[in-house]
Scaffold this active site. Structure first.
Site, mmCIF file in Angstrom:
data_model
loop_
_atom_site.group_PDB
_atom_site.id
_atom_site.type_symbol
_atom_site.label_atom_id
_atom_site.label_comp_id
_atom_site.label_asym_id
_atom_site.label_seq_id
_atom_site.Cartn_x
_atom_site.Cartn_y
_atom_site.Cartn_z
ATOM 1 N N ASP A 148 0.869 -1.168 0.000
ATOM 2 C CA ASP A 148 0.000 0.000 0.000
ATOM 3 C C ASP A 148 0.907 1.219 0.000
ATOM 4 O O ASP A 148 2.139 1.092 -0.108
ATOM 5 C CB ASP A 148 -0.981 -0.032 1.178
ATOM 6 C CG ASP A 148 -0.339 0.227 2.532
ATOM 7 O OD1 ASP A 148 0.906 0.340 2.627
ATOM 8 O OD2 ASP A 148 -1.092 0.321 3.523
ATOM 9 N N THR A 170 3.033 -0.896 8.782
ATOM 10 C CA THR A 170 3.620 -1.718 9.849
ATOM 11 C C THR A 170 3.870 -3.157 9.411
ATOM 12 O O THR A 170 4.568 -3.895 10.099
ATOM 13 C CB THR A 170 2.702 -1.775 11.079
ATOM 14 O OG1 THR A 170 1.464 -2.397 10.690
ATOM 15 C CG2 THR A 170 2.452 -0.393 11.664
ATOM 16 N N HIS A 192 11.078 -23.383 9.021
ATOM 17 C CA HIS A 192 10.093 -24.070 9.855
ATOM 18 C C HIS A 192 8.670 -23.966 9.322
ATOM 19 O O HIS A 192 7.916 -24.932 9.410
ATOM 20 C CB HIS A 192 10.128 -23.527 11.286
ATOM 21 C CG HIS A 192 11.336 -23.963 12.046
ATOM 22 N ND1 HIS A 192 11.378 -23.950 13.422
ATOM 23 C CD2 HIS A 192 12.541 -24.421 11.640
ATOM 24 C CE1 HIS A 192 12.559 -24.387 13.833
ATOM 25 N NE2 HIS A 192 13.286 -24.664 12.767
ATOM 26 N N HIS A 225 8.398 -30.224 10.795
ATOM 27 C CA HIS A 225 7.906 -28.923 10.337
ATOM 28 C C HIS A 225 6.893 -29.086 9.205
ATOM 29 O O HIS A 225 5.928 -28.326 9.123
ATOM 30 C CB HIS A 225 9.070 -28.036 9.910
ATOM 31 C CG HIS A 225 10.100 -27.884 10.986
ATOM 32 N ND1 HIS A 225 9.847 -27.249 12.181
ATOM 33 C CD2 HIS A 225 11.378 -28.327 11.053
ATOM 34 C CE1 HIS A 225 10.920 -27.289 12.936
ATOM 35 N NE2 HIS A 225 11.872 -27.939 12.274
#
Length: 142
Positions: free
Chosen positions: A8, A66, A97, A132
């Site tokens: 964005d 963020t 993982h 995993h």
């Protein structure tokens, strides 16, 4: 390597810097936006995830202010395992993982050099499989 990027407006500068570096290294990069204009990050997440789940890219990089919102939106898409990364260890573990196929960053929370180090850590890692793989399958089944 084929990589798709998207952001964005809050993550635009970081996305552009990462895109340029990837291209300079010879990677084929598809950019799903934005191109500087204000946009809603869920729309960008959906566009990028369609490229990843469609097999048109090996992985995706998402950026917003963020990294939180865009990674949350991406994780709503079936077949996507998006990891919001804050350091090189988490970027490497996202691949080793969790077999993340999308990594996300905050354009307003980290610098370009740090983000680039995380991209390199992710790209240098391989999924370890074993226990995993079982856990990734459990995530995919949710």
């Amino acid at each position: 390597m084929k990589i798709v990027v998207g952001s964005d407006h809050g993550g635009y500068d970081l996305k552009e810097a990462l895109r340029r570096r990837l291209e300079e290294e010879g990677h084929e990069v598809q950019d799903v936006g934005c191109h500087g204009e204000p946009v809603d990050y869920p729309d960008i997440a959906v566009a990028l995830c369609k490229v990843v789940t469609g097999g048109e890219a090996e992985f995706g990089i998402l950026c917003c202010g963020t990294g939180i919102g865009i990674s949350m939106a991406a994780n709503k898409i079936k077949g996507i395992r998006a990891a919001l990364c804050a350091d090189c260890y988490s970027a490497r573990m996202a691949k080793e993982h969790n077999n993340a196929n999308v990594i996300a960053f905050g354009g307003r929370t980290i610098g370009v050099e740090h983000a680039w180090e995380m991209v390199r850590a992710y790209m240098g890692a391989e999924h370890l499989g074993g226990i995993h793989a079982k856990r990734v399958a459990q995530i995919d089944a949710l």
